[in-house]
Scaffold this active site. Structure first.
Site, PDB file in Angstrom:
ATOM      1  N   LEU A  65      47.254  46.048  40.792  1.00 42.19           N
ATOM      2  CA  LEU A  65      46.100  46.795  40.286  1.00 42.19           C
ATOM      3  C   LEU A  65      44.755  46.240  40.752  1.00 42.19           C
ATOM      4  O   LEU A  65      43.785  46.972  40.792  1.00 42.19           O
ATOM      5  CB  LEU A  65      46.139  46.862  38.749  1.00 42.19           C
ATOM      6  CG  LEU A  65      47.258  47.730  38.155  1.00 42.19           C
ATOM      7  CD1 LEU A  65      47.193  47.728  36.630  1.00 42.19           C
ATOM      8  CD2 LEU A  65      47.218  49.148  38.692  1.00 42.19           C
ATOM      9  N   ASN A  96      48.972  39.321  42.153  1.00 40.85           N
ATOM     10  CA  ASN A  96      48.086  39.162  43.317  1.00 40.85           C
ATOM     11  C   ASN A  96      46.657  39.609  43.046  1.00 40.85           C
ATOM     12  O   ASN A  96      46.067  40.371  43.812  1.00 40.85           O
ATOM     13  CB  ASN A  96      48.646  39.922  44.525  1.00 40.85           C
ATOM     14  CG  ASN A  96      48.881  41.401  44.240  1.00 40.85           C
ATOM     15  OD1 ASN A  96      49.188  41.788  43.121  1.00 40.85           O
ATOM     16  ND2 ASN A  96      48.743  42.235  45.253  1.00 40.85           N
ATOM     17  N   ASN A 279      54.354  46.359  53.941  1.00 35.52           N
ATOM     18  CA  ASN A 279      55.151  45.151  54.101  1.00 35.52           C
ATOM     19  C   ASN A 279      56.236  45.111  53.029  1.00 35.52           C
ATOM     20  O   ASN A 279      55.912  45.123  51.841  1.00 35.52           O
ATOM     21  CB  ASN A 279      54.260  43.910  53.980  1.00 35.52           C
ATOM     22  CG  ASN A 279      54.955  42.655  54.445  1.00 35.52           C
ATOM     23  OD1 ASN A 279      55.878  42.693  55.246  1.00 35.52           O
ATOM     24  ND2 ASN A 279      54.516  41.515  53.936  1.00 35.52           N
ATOM     25  N   ASP A 306      56.051  50.309  44.560  1.00 39.77           N
ATOM     26  CA  ASP A 306      55.337  49.204  45.220  1.00 39.77           C
ATOM     27  C   ASP A 306      53.868  49.576  45.415  1.00 39.77           C
ATOM     28  O   ASP A 306      53.275  49.366  46.474  1.00 39.77           O
ATOM     29  CB  ASP A 306      55.987  48.832  46.552  1.00 39.77           C
ATOM     30  CG  ASP A 306      55.576  47.433  47.030  1.00 39.77           C
ATOM     31  OD1 ASP A 306      55.204  46.615  46.170  1.00 39.77           O
ATOM     32  OD2 ASP A 306      55.619  47.176  48.242  1.00 39.77           O
TER      33      ASP A 306
END
Length: 417
Positions: A65, A96, A279, A306
């Site tokens: 987010l 992250n 990725n 994802d």
């Protein structure tokens, strides 16, 4: 809140009413009655929607987010509203952000931000401090604060001893280790799948072996240590085979695949559009077919969007320099419905909540109302106006969709798109 959901087909194999068209009466957080043509009372709001189907609330095991630190990409508030309108009653939040979610206070921060929303947020704590891969983060403290698993988003644990210790240590509190698998040396400076397309386009390739060699290593470590391992977003034929063999041995391993890997291939890269830079990279058609087969035979446990919002400054640029990632919450159901049967989709979006310590709620009288509302048949095209996220980096722009999420009912709240 009090509602009556009218003429809804229940898709929930564990429910007494599976595949039946019924009315559902909900008072607050509880399903109070299920049946045909339930009596309407003035204090109940009536919900009628075209070709309405309902299932247990969907769960997305990998959502980024931005907040804290990258609010220009997405905020927790808007992200949870997007998730709700896309049919998700629960999401697992990747660590992250900036700072990385690697301690108890960061877990508490994101949980506090999410308290008032219908979609529940479950933080994933970083496996290593600042996701640098050098020292284990404060795993036990984060578990006590509410972290449901531990992993460094899209980062390989290069030190096998560190992963070994993590698998051993987390057994003391039944923790789940997430091991993104991609050998950094083999990947090198690659940006797309290594193969015919990368050669034709002159782009540096990432061989599937970069993923497969790390999956093999991580499964070997799991066999040695015991513990619980989750391998996210696999992308190749051999990866499916390796995990299938590990499960046959009785190893406690699950895996997920992203929606875009099930629908798209590296052929989408012909225009050098960085929306397709993800990725792991989009692989070949045989890989896509192997992933679909892995879904159908039960090797692959979970489908994830994802969802990874990237601001335009870091996405709309030269392909080699653009950041990896696509948003996916809004397009998940519509895209999946073009390649998989309805009951399989629902199964893969709901069945493995328990793997992450999240309780399931069957649609039956007296149970908690945790419900996704959707229509499985509508054909439409995913356009920019369908994007609810702050970032617009969708790999599915212009794609044909089948079926739409109407929204959710959870925590006593009705959220409709």
């Amino acid at each position: 809140m009090k509602i009556i959901i009218r003429a809804a087909k229940i898709i929930n194999p564990k429910s007494t009413y599976h595949n039946k068209v019924v009315d559902i009466k909900i008072d607050g957080e509880t399903i109070t009655e299920i049946g045909e043509k339930l009596e309407q009372t003035s204090d109940f709001q009536e919900i009628k929607l075209d070709n309405l189907h309902v299932s247990e609330g969907w769960f997305d095991s990998s959502v980024s987010l931005g907040e804290p630190g990258f609010e220009e990409r997405e905020t927790i508030a808007n992200g949870l509203n997007v998730a709700a309108k896309s049919g998700f009653t629960a999401i697992a939040l990747q660590p992250n952000s900036y700072p990385i979610i690697d301690n108890q206070s960061q877990v508490n921060f994101v949980k506090a931000k999410a308290q008032e929303f219908a979609t529940e947020l479950y933080p994933i704590g970083a496996l290593t401090s600042a996701s640098l891969g050098k020292d284990l983060a404060e795993l036990f403290d984060m578990k006590n604060a509410g972290a449901i698993a531990f992993g460094d988003y899209n980062k390989n644990t290069n030190n096998p001893n560190l992963l070994k210790i993590a698998l051993q240590y987390t057994q003391d509190f039944n923790g789940l280790v997430i091991a993104f698998s991609q050998n950094t040396e083999i990947k090198g400076n690659g940006v797309v799948n290594e193969g015919i397309v990368s050669t034709r386009l002159g782009l540096k390739g990432i061989p599937a072996m970069a993923e497969e060699i790390e999956i093999a290593r991580n499964l070997f470590l799991l066999e040695y240590t015991g513990g619980k391992l989750h391998i996210p977003t696999i992308s190749s034929t051999k990866s499916v085979q390796l995990i299938k063999e590990a499960k046959a041995k009785g190893l406690d391993v699950t895996c997920s695949v992203s929606v875009h890997q099930l629908v798209l291939t590296d052929e989408a890269l012909e225009e050098f559009d960085s929306r397709y830079k993800v990725n792991p990279p989009l692989r070949t058609e045989p890989d896509r077919q192997a992933l679909l087969k892995g879904i159908q035979d039960g090797t692959i446990d979970i489908i994830t969007s994802d969802h990874n919002p990237i601001d335009v400054e870091h996405k709309k640029m030269e392909f080699d320099l653009a950041k990896n990632g696509t948003i996916g919450l809004e397009s998940t159901f519509g895209a999946l419905s073009t390649v998989l049967p309805l009951e399989t989709i629902i199964q893969k979006l709901t069945e493995k909540k328990s793997r992450f310590g999240i309780e399931s709620h069957t649609i039956d009288k007296g149970n908690i109302a945790n419900i996704t509302l959707f229509s499985p048949e509508e054909n439409w095209t995913f356009e920019k106006e369908n994007i609810l996220s702050k970032s617009k980096n969708s790999a599915f722009l212009g794609a044909k969709m089948k079926g739409k999420a109407y929204g959710i009912y959870n925590k006593g709240k009705l959220i409709l798109a």
